[in-house]
Design a protein around this motif. Structure first.
Motif, short mmCIF file in Angstrom:
data_model
loop_
_atom_site.label_atom_id
_atom_site.label_comp_id
_atom_site.label_asym_id
_atom_site.label_seq_id
_atom_site.Cartn_x
_atom_site.Cartn_y
_atom_site.Cartn_z
N ALA A 107 0.83 -1.20 0.00
CA ALA A 107 0.00 0.00 0.00
C ALA A 107 0.87 1.25 0.00
O ALA A 107 1.90 1.30 0.66
N ILE A 108 0.45 2.26 -0.76
CA ILE A 108 1.12 3.55 -0.79
C ILE A 108 0.33 4.50 0.10
O ILE A 108 -0.89 4.66 -0.06
N LEU A 109 1.00 5.13 1.06
CA LEU A 109 0.34 5.95 2.07
C LEU A 109 0.61 7.44 1.88
O LEU A 109 1.70 7.83 1.44
N SER A 110 -0.36 8.25 2.25
CA SER A 110 -0.17 9.70 2.24
C SER A 110 0.76 10.06 3.40
O SER A 110 0.55 9.64 4.54
N VAL A 111 1.78 10.85 3.12
CA VAL A 111 2.77 11.17 4.15
C VAL A 111 2.21 12.11 5.21
O VAL A 111 2.74 12.18 6.32
N ASN A 112 1.12 12.81 4.87
CA ASN A 112 0.51 13.73 5.82
C ASN A 112 -0.93 13.99 5.38
O ASN A 112 -1.32 13.60 4.27
N GLU A 113 -1.71 14.61 6.22
CA GLU A 113 -3.08 14.93 5.84
C GLU A 113 -3.08 15.93 4.69
O GLU A 113 -2.12 16.67 4.49
N GLY A 114 -4.15 15.93 3.92
CA GLY A 114 -4.24 16.87 2.81
C GLY A 114 -5.44 16.59 1.93
O GLY A 114 -6.36 15.85 2.32
N VAL A 115 -5.43 17.17 0.75
CA VAL A 115 -6.51 17.00 -0.23
C VAL A 115 -5.91 16.53 -1.54
O VAL A 115 -4.89 17.07 -2.00
N VAL A 116 -6.52 15.52 -2.15
CA VAL A 116 -6.06 15.01 -3.43
C VAL A 116 -6.37 16.05 -4.51
O VAL A 116 -7.53 16.42 -4.72
N THR A 117 -5.33 16.56 -5.17
CA THR A 117 -5.51 17.58 -6.21
C THR A 117 -5.59 16.96 -7.60
O THR A 117 -6.19 17.54 -8.51
N LYS A 118 -4.97 15.80 -7.79
CA LYS A 118 -5.03 15.09 -9.07
C LYS A 118 -5.01 13.59 -8.80
O LYS A 118 -4.33 13.12 -7.88
N SER A 119 -5.71 12.85 -9.64
CA SER A 119 -5.71 11.39 -9.59
C SER A 119 -6.09 10.91 -10.98
O SER A 119 -7.25 10.97 -11.37
N TYR A 120 -5.09 10.47 -11.74
CA TYR A 120 -5.35 10.14 -13.14
C TYR A 120 -4.26 9.20 -13.67
O TYR A 120 -3.36 8.82 -12.93
N TYR A 121 -4.37 8.85 -14.96
CA TYR A 121 -3.34 8.02 -15.60
C TYR A 121 -2.53 8.89 -16.54
O TYR A 121 -3.07 9.59 -17.41
N SER A 122 -1.19 8.85 -16.37
CA SER A 122 -0.27 9.62 -17.20
C SER A 122 0.62 8.66 -17.99
O SER A 122 0.96 7.59 -17.51
N LYS A 123 1.00 9.06 -19.22
CA LYS A 123 1.87 8.20 -20.03
C LYS A 123 3.23 8.01 -19.38
O LYS A 123 3.87 6.97 -19.57
N THR A 124 3.67 9.00 -18.61
CA THR A 124 4.98 8.89 -17.96
C THR A 124 4.86 8.43 -16.51
O THR A 124 5.55 7.49 -16.09
N TYR A 125 3.99 9.06 -15.73
CA TYR A 125 3.82 8.71 -14.33
C TYR A 125 3.01 7.42 -14.13
O TYR A 125 3.03 6.84 -13.05
N GLY A 126 2.26 6.99 -15.17
CA GLY A 126 1.34 5.88 -14.96
C GLY A 126 0.19 6.33 -14.08
O GLY A 126 -0.20 7.50 -14.10
N HIS A 127 -0.36 5.44 -13.28
CA HIS A 127 -1.37 5.84 -12.31
C HIS A 127 -0.69 6.69 -11.24
O HIS A 127 0.27 6.25 -10.60
N VAL A 128 -1.18 7.91 -11.05
CA VAL A 128 -0.50 8.85 -10.16
C VAL A 128 -1.52 9.62 -9.32
O VAL A 128 -2.63 9.91 -9.78
N VAL A 129 -1.12 9.94 -8.09
CA VAL A 129 -1.95 10.72 -7.17
C VAL A 129 -1.12 11.89 -6.65
O VAL A 129 0.04 11.72 -6.26
N PHE A 130 -1.72 13.09 -6.65
CA PHE A 130 -1.10 14.29 -6.10
C PHE A 130 -1.88 14.67 -4.84
O PHE A 130 -3.11 14.65 -4.84
N VAL A 131 -1.17 15.05 -3.79
CA VAL A 131 -1.82 15.49 -2.55
C VAL A 131 -1.25 16.83 -2.12
O VAL A 131 -0.03 17.00 -2.02
N LYS A 132 -2.15 17.80 -1.86
CA LYS A 132 -1.76 19.11 -1.35
C LYS A 132 -1.93 19.11 0.15
O LYS A 132 -3.00 18.76 0.67
N HIS A 133 -0.88 19.50 0.87
CA HIS A 133 -0.89 19.47 2.33
C HIS A 133 -1.07 20.87 2.91
O HIS A 133 -0.69 21.87 2.27
N PRO A 134 -1.64 20.98 4.10
CA PRO A 134 -1.93 22.29 4.69
C PRO A 134 -0.70 23.14 4.96
O PRO A 134 -0.80 24.36 5.10
N ASP A 135 0.48 22.50 5.03
CA ASP A 135 1.71 23.27 5.28
C ASP A 135 2.31 23.82 3.99
O ASP A 135 3.41 24.37 3.98
N GLY A 136 1.58 23.66 2.86
CA GLY A 136 2.02 24.25 1.60
C GLY A 136 2.73 23.30 0.66
O GLY A 136 2.99 23.65 -0.50
#
Length: 246
Positions: free
Chosen positions: A69-98
Motif C-alpha cells: 500500500a502507498i500511504l499519504s505522508v501527511n493529511e491533505g486534499v487530493v488535487t489530481k488522480s489520473y493516468y499519465s503516459k509517464t507517471y502511470g497511475h498517479v496521485v497528487f496530494v496538497k498538504h496544509p503546510d504548503g
C-alpha cells in the motif's frame, strides 16, 4: 582477491558518505522548519535518489513488494488522480503546510480528486505503470504547487529520513527459516550456497543501474544478490563487478 577487497572498501566508503549526506539533509530540513513527523509513503528499498540522472530525477524511487500500500505522508486534499503516459497511475496530494506530494507508477489508485485524506491513509497500490522499470514508487515533494518544470521540487529526504524507508523488500533466508521451518529444502534450492557454487556470470554495473533493476533482469531477489556479493546496502556503482551463482 585484491580487487574484491578494493571494491568492498569503496562500497563501505560510499555507504558512509551516503549516510552522512542523508543525516545532513535531514538536519538541514529541520533547521529550515520543514515538518519532521511525516509518514513514509511505503517501506522498501531506495533504488534511486533525488538529483540523479544528471539532475533530472526530481524525486526518489522506492522498490517494494507487489501489493504494498502507498500511504499519504501527511493529511491533505487530493488535487489530481489520473493516468499519465509517464507517471502511470498517479496521485497528487496538497498538504496544509504548503507542500504538494506526488505518488507515481501505481498499479491502482484508491483516492480520487477532491478527497480529503489523513496521514497514513492509503492512496493506492504500488505498481509498474507508465515509464517504469520494475515495481516501485516514484515519490516527489514540491514546496508549493507542482509544475511541469518541477522548479519547486525539493529533496524528499528533507522530510522523510532514508533509514525510515529502508526495509527488506523480501524476507531473507534466515528470517524465513525462523518463521517457517517446513520450507527449508525449497529455500535452499532457491538460494544456492555461494561457498560451494560456481559463478555462472559476472555482471559489470553500468551507469544508471540499480541493484533492484539488476535483480529484476536476472530474476534474483535483491537480498540474495546482496548476500552473494557481501553487500551491506543496495548501493552499487559503475564498474563494480557482481557475481551470480548457480
Amino acid at each position: 582477491m585484491i580487487n574484491h577487497i578494493k571494491n568492498f572498501a569503496v562500497v563501505v566508503l560510499l555507504i558512509f558518505c551516503m549516510t552522512f549526506i542523508f543525516s545532513g539533509v535531514m538536519a538541514k530540513g529541520q533547521e529550515n522548519g520543514y515538518p519532521a513527523n511525516w509518514e513514509v509513503p511505503v517501506k522498501g528499498t531506495i533504488t534511486d535518489t533525488y538529483g540523479s540522472r544528471e539532475g533530472h530525477h526530481k524525486g526518489i524511487d522506492i522498490a517494494a513488494e507487489a501489493g504494498s500500500a502507498i500511504l499519504s505522508v501527511n493529511e491533505g486534499v487530493v488535487t489530481k488522480s489520473y493516468y499519465s503516459k509517464t507517471y502511470g497511475h498517479v496521485v497528487f496530494v496538497k498538504h496544509p503546510d504548503g507542500f504538494e506530494t506526488v505518488y507515481a507508477h501505481l498499479n491502482k489508485r484508491l483516492a480520487e480528486k477532491g478527497k480529503k485524506v489523513s496521514k497514513g491513509e492509503k492512496l493506492g497500490i504500488i505498481g509498474n505503470t507508465g515509464v517504469s522499470r520494475g515495481t516501485h514508487l516514484h515519490f516527489e515533494v514540491h514546496q508549493g504547487k507542482w509544475n511541469i518544470e518541477k522548479s519547486e521540487s525539493i529533496n524528499p529526504f528533507l522530510l522523510v529520513a532514508a533509514e525510515q524507508i529502508e526495509s527488506p523488500g523480501v524476507a531473507s533466508s534466515s528470517r524465513i527459516k525462523e518463521e517457517d521451518n517446513s520450507n527449508l529444502s525449497t529455500i535452499e534450492e532457491q538460494e544456492p550456497n555461494k561457498e560451494v557454487s560456481k559463478a555462472v556470470k559476472t555482471i559489470i554495473v553500468e551507469k544508471g543501474d540499480t541493484l533492484w533493476n539488476i535483480s529484476q533482469e536476472q530474476k534474483i531477489e535483491v537480498a540474495v544478490l546482496k548476500d552473494w556479493n557481501d553487500l551491506t546496502s543496495t548501493l552499487i556503482f559503475p564498474g563494480q563487478e557482481l557475481a551470480v551463482y548457480q
